[in-house]
Scaffold this active site. Sequence first.
Site, PDB file in Angstrom:
ATOM      1  CG  HIS A 232      -0.201   0.062   2.518  1.00 54.42           C
ATOM      2  ND1 HIS A 232       0.340   1.228   3.047  1.00 54.42           N
ATOM      3  CD2 HIS A 232       0.110  -0.912   3.407  1.00 54.42           C
ATOM      4  CE1 HIS A 232       0.931   0.967   4.189  1.00 54.42           C
ATOM      5  NE2 HIS A 232       0.818  -0.337   4.437  1.00 54.42           N
TER       6      HIS A 232
ATOM      7  CD  GLU B 196       2.075  -5.637   7.862  1.00 49.82           C
ATOM      8  OE1 GLU B 196       2.139  -6.848   7.566  1.00 49.82           O
ATOM      9  OE2 GLU B 196       2.953  -4.803   7.554  1.00 49.82           O
TER      10      GLU B 196
END
Length: 219
Positions: free
Chosen positions: A11, A84
Amino acid sequence: MATTRLLLVRHGETTLSAEDRFAGSTNVALSDRGREQAAHLGERLAVEKVVAIYSSPLDRTMETARLVGKPHDLHPVPEPGLKEIDHGRWEQMTRREVETNFGDEYATWETDPYTFAPAGGESGLAVAARALPAIRGIIVRHQGETVVLVSHKATIRLVLASMLGIDARGYRDRLDLAPASLSVLDCKDTVRARLMLYNDTAHYANWPRRATGSLSKWW
């Protein structure tokens, strides 16, 4: 068997990543710079024959995926396995704050972040255990095709280490991964993979960045 190409995207930059804070499970948005980075990557990948985009369901990855998928008119498919690593009670703290408040725990984690987890968090092994089956399913569904996977710094490094047979215990200090970077993994099947590109930011940076703290005292 036809090769499946995985375009692995971290990201774009967020406020917390710019401040070098632990923000694995924290649902933080992209910064303006992060949106710009992702948009540039979308332009770069516009010529690729991408058939699908899978993304961690967190806001920063979903927004990155939407920006990358825009030239292809593709909407990201949320994939929880790509989330994550969860840092538990360290979330939103700087490395210095963690060392001050949880010194023993941090020292153990620095030595072995693969099998050890902070209180309330995940080990690297736990992340690989949920991410690899998700990626296996994507490879099976898209044999011979090109797909984008938008995920996170630790998750991508752990996946690559596992799929390439690299010792994952050193993933934090030996592998860097910039915001909105592109890595390319070609897969002949679910076990045979070859890394074709790693941590490329040519779509927004003229030169690779220098190593920084990145939540590690060694850098």
